[in-house]
Enzyme design. Structure first.
Site, PDB file in Angstrom:
ATOM      1  N   LYS A 107       0.836  -1.214   0.000  1.00  0.00           N
ATOM      2  CA  LYS A 107       0.000   0.000   0.000  1.00  0.00           C
ATOM      3  C   LYS A 107       0.863   1.253   0.000  1.00  0.00           C
ATOM      4  O   LYS A 107       0.598   2.199  -0.731  1.00  0.00           O
ATOM      5  CB  LYS A 107      -0.893   0.060   1.250  1.00  0.00           C
ATOM      6  CG  LYS A 107      -1.908  -1.026   1.380  1.00  0.00           C
ATOM      7  CD  LYS A 107      -2.872  -0.741   2.538  1.00  0.00           C
ATOM      8  CE  LYS A 107      -2.224  -0.649   3.898  1.00  0.00           C
ATOM      9  NZ  LYS A 107      -1.590  -1.878   4.389  1.00  0.00           N
ATOM     10  N   ARG A 145      -9.135   0.769   9.489  1.00  0.00           N
ATOM     11  CA  ARG A 145      -8.724  -0.623   9.664  1.00  0.00           C
ATOM     12  C   ARG A 145      -9.779  -1.414  10.417  1.00  0.00           C
ATOM     13  O   ARG A 145      -9.601  -2.615  10.632  1.00  0.00           O
ATOM     14  CB  ARG A 145      -7.425  -0.660  10.460  1.00  0.00           C
ATOM     15  CG  ARG A 145      -6.175  -0.856   9.601  1.00  0.00           C
ATOM     16  CD  ARG A 145      -4.996  -0.690  10.515  1.00  0.00           C
ATOM     17  NE  ARG A 145      -3.829  -1.391  10.145  1.00  0.00           N
ATOM     18  CZ  ARG A 145      -2.700  -0.789   9.733  1.00  0.00           C
ATOM     19  NH1 ARG A 145      -2.673   0.506   9.527  1.00  0.00           N
ATOM     20  NH2 ARG A 145      -1.626  -1.487   9.508  1.00  0.00           N
ATOM     21  N   ARG A 203      11.760  -5.952   4.396  1.00  0.00           N
ATOM     22  CA  ARG A 203      11.447  -4.513   4.488  1.00  0.00           C
ATOM     23  C   ARG A 203      12.465  -3.786   5.370  1.00  0.00           C
ATOM     24  O   ARG A 203      12.848  -4.266   6.429  1.00  0.00           O
ATOM     25  CB  ARG A 203      10.036  -4.325   5.043  1.00  0.00           C
ATOM     26  CG  ARG A 203       9.665  -2.852   5.168  1.00  0.00           C
ATOM     27  CD  ARG A 203       8.220  -2.606   5.012  1.00  0.00           C
ATOM     28  NE  ARG A 203       7.442  -2.975   6.177  1.00  0.00           N
ATOM     29  CZ  ARG A 203       6.140  -2.744   6.281  1.00  0.00           C
ATOM     30  NH1 ARG A 203       5.490  -2.147   5.300  1.00  0.00           N
ATOM     31  NH2 ARG A 203       5.477  -3.110   7.354  1.00  0.00           N
ATOM     32  N   ARG A 225      11.785  -2.690  11.073  1.00  0.00           N
ATOM     33  CA  ARG A 225      10.752  -2.296  12.042  1.00  0.00           C
ATOM     34  C   ARG A 225      10.537  -3.419  13.039  1.00  0.00           C
ATOM     35  O   ARG A 225      10.480  -4.581  12.660  1.00  0.00           O
ATOM     36  CB  ARG A 225       9.442  -2.034  11.286  1.00  0.00           C
ATOM     37  CG  ARG A 225       9.127  -0.575  11.153  1.00  0.00           C
ATOM     38  CD  ARG A 225       8.020  -0.355  10.182  1.00  0.00           C
ATOM     39  NE  ARG A 225       6.752  -0.950  10.606  1.00  0.00           N
ATOM     40  CZ  ARG A 225       5.604  -0.735   9.975  1.00  0.00           C
ATOM     41  NH1 ARG A 225       5.574   0.042   8.918  1.00  0.00           N
ATOM     42  NH2 ARG A 225       4.501  -1.292  10.394  1.00  0.00           N
ATOM     43  N   ARG A 278      -0.094  -9.712  13.073  1.00  0.00           N
ATOM     44  CA  ARG A 278      -0.688  -8.589  12.320  1.00  0.00           C
ATOM     45  C   ARG A 278      -1.585  -9.104  11.195  1.00  0.00           C
ATOM     46  O   ARG A 278      -2.627  -8.511  10.902  1.00  0.00           O
ATOM     47  CB  ARG A 278       0.414  -7.683  11.761  1.00  0.00           C
ATOM     48  CG  ARG A 278       1.137  -6.929  12.867  1.00  0.00           C
ATOM     49  CD  ARG A 278       2.402  -6.281  12.361  1.00  0.00           C
ATOM     50  NE  ARG A 278       2.136  -5.174  11.476  1.00  0.00           N
ATOM     51  CZ  ARG A 278       3.031  -4.662  10.626  1.00  0.00           C
ATOM     52  NH1 ARG A 278       4.228  -5.185  10.543  1.00  0.00           N
ATOM     53  NH2 ARG A 278       2.711  -3.643   9.865  1.00  0.00           N
TER      54      ARG A 278
HETATM   55  P1  AMP Z   1       1.306   0.467   9.496  1.00  0.00           P
HETATM   56  O1  AMP Z   1       2.545   1.284   9.371  1.00  0.00           O
HETATM   57  O2  AMP Z   1       0.164   1.017   8.708  1.00  0.00           O
HETATM   58  O3  AMP Z   1       1.539  -1.000   9.233  1.00  0.00           O
HETATM   59  O4  AMP Z   1       0.844   0.593  11.035  1.00  0.00           O
HETATM   60  C1  AMP Z   1       1.688   0.131  12.081  1.00  0.00           C
HETATM   61  C2  AMP Z   1       0.882  -0.061  13.353  1.00  0.00           C
HETATM   62  O5  AMP Z   1       0.280   1.190  13.725  1.00  0.00           O
HETATM   63  C3  AMP Z   1      -0.270  -1.044  13.266  1.00  0.00           C
HETATM   64  O6  AMP Z   1       0.147  -2.388  13.414  1.00  0.00           O
HETATM   65  C4  AMP Z   1      -1.126  -0.554  14.430  1.00  0.00           C
HETATM   66  O7  AMP Z   1      -0.587  -0.942  15.676  1.00  0.00           O
HETATM   67  C5  AMP Z   1      -1.001   0.958  14.310  1.00  0.00           C
HETATM   68  N1  AMP Z   1      -2.033   1.529  13.399  1.00  0.00           N
HETATM   69  C6  AMP Z   1      -1.819   2.182  12.218  1.00  0.00           C
HETATM   70  N2  AMP Z   1      -2.980   2.544  11.659  1.00  0.00           N
HETATM   71  C7  AMP Z   1      -3.963   2.089  12.481  1.00  0.00           C
HETATM   72  C8  AMP Z   1      -5.387   2.127  12.451  1.00  0.00           C
HETATM   73  N3  AMP Z   1      -6.053   2.704  11.445  1.00  0.00           N
HETATM   74  N4  AMP Z   1      -6.051   1.561  13.490  1.00  0.00           N
HETATM   75  C9  AMP Z   1      -5.412   1.006  14.535  1.00  0.00           C
HETATM   76  N5  AMP Z   1      -4.072   0.909  14.609  1.00  0.00           N
HETATM   77  C10 AMP Z   1      -3.343   1.451  13.616  1.00  0.00           C
END
Ligand code: AMP
Length: 209
Positions: A13, A88, A123, A155, A166
């Protein structure tokens, strides 16, 4: 264009968001990046989010909804935006509907779980927010960010065990959004390809840009 990108963590994404962002000159809003920046700056919200994030769990809805409400009011979002990683959950999608912002398209990028697990191990990220991959999106100099020159890292939530958690969270809480948006007629699906350029072609065709 007001766009939502859906997909499992690691489906690509963020990379597609960067390409669309450049093409349409609209900002990408990544809740993950906003939360990581808050954590780096030691804010209360960032510290609260850390335990969820490190465990591969979702941060509570009210926290991310608050972030998005504030961010979408900013000037640069007024002529369009790309949401990467929000909504999400169904309550987050409902909160977005309640903001009465017209969403033009919801693009879901589909990649099987086995491929996601393999991809995530490659990554690499930079503190500036840029993201790379050891195979699919190499930086010019190994281990160094093209944009700011900082050292790239893995990360914490990309560790294999956390990736499985996840993915579980994705299937349970985020995937139902495909049905939610299919009902509005706004859902378009792209099958993620081995090569980023091939996925990009499909993305641009799906968006008609
Ligand atoms: P990402 O970088 O989008 O993979 O987000 C990393 C982490 O941030 C996720 O695993 C969640 O812990 C938190 N996070 C990001 N966006 C959301 C969301 N819309 N709702 C809840 N947690 C989020």
């Amino acid at each position: 264009m007001n766009l939502i990108l859906l997909g499992a963590p690691g489906a690509g994404k963020g990379t597609q968001a960067e390409i669309i962002c450049e093409k349409l000159n609209i900002p990408t809003i990544s809740t993950g990046n906003i939360i990581r920046a808050a954590l780096k700056n030691g804010t209360e919200m960032g510290l609260k989010a850390k335990e969820y994030m490190d465990a591969g769990k979702l941060v509570p809805d009210d926290v991310v909804i608050g972030i998005i409400k504030e961010r979408l009011l900013e000037d640069d979002c007024q002529s369009g935006f790309i949401l990467d990683g929000f909504p999400r959950t169904i309550p987050q999608a409902e909160a977005l509907d309640a903001m009465e912002i017209q969403i033009d398209c919801v693009l879901s990028i589909e990649v099987p779980d086995e491929k996601i697990v393999a991809r995530m191990s490659g990554r690499r990220v930079c503190p500036c927010g840029a993201s790379y991959h050891t195979e699919y999106k190499k930086p010019k100099q190994d281990g160094i960010c093209d944009i700011c020159g900082a050292k790239l890292t893995i990360r914490k939530d990309d560790e294999p065990a956390t990736v499985l958690d996840r993915l579980h969270v994705y299937h349970e809480q985020t995937e139902p959004l495909k049905d939610y948006y299919a009902k509005t007629g706004k859902l378009r699906t792209v099958v993620g390809q081995e090569e980023v350029a091939d996925t990009t072609k499909l993305t641009l065709a799906a968006l008609g840009i």
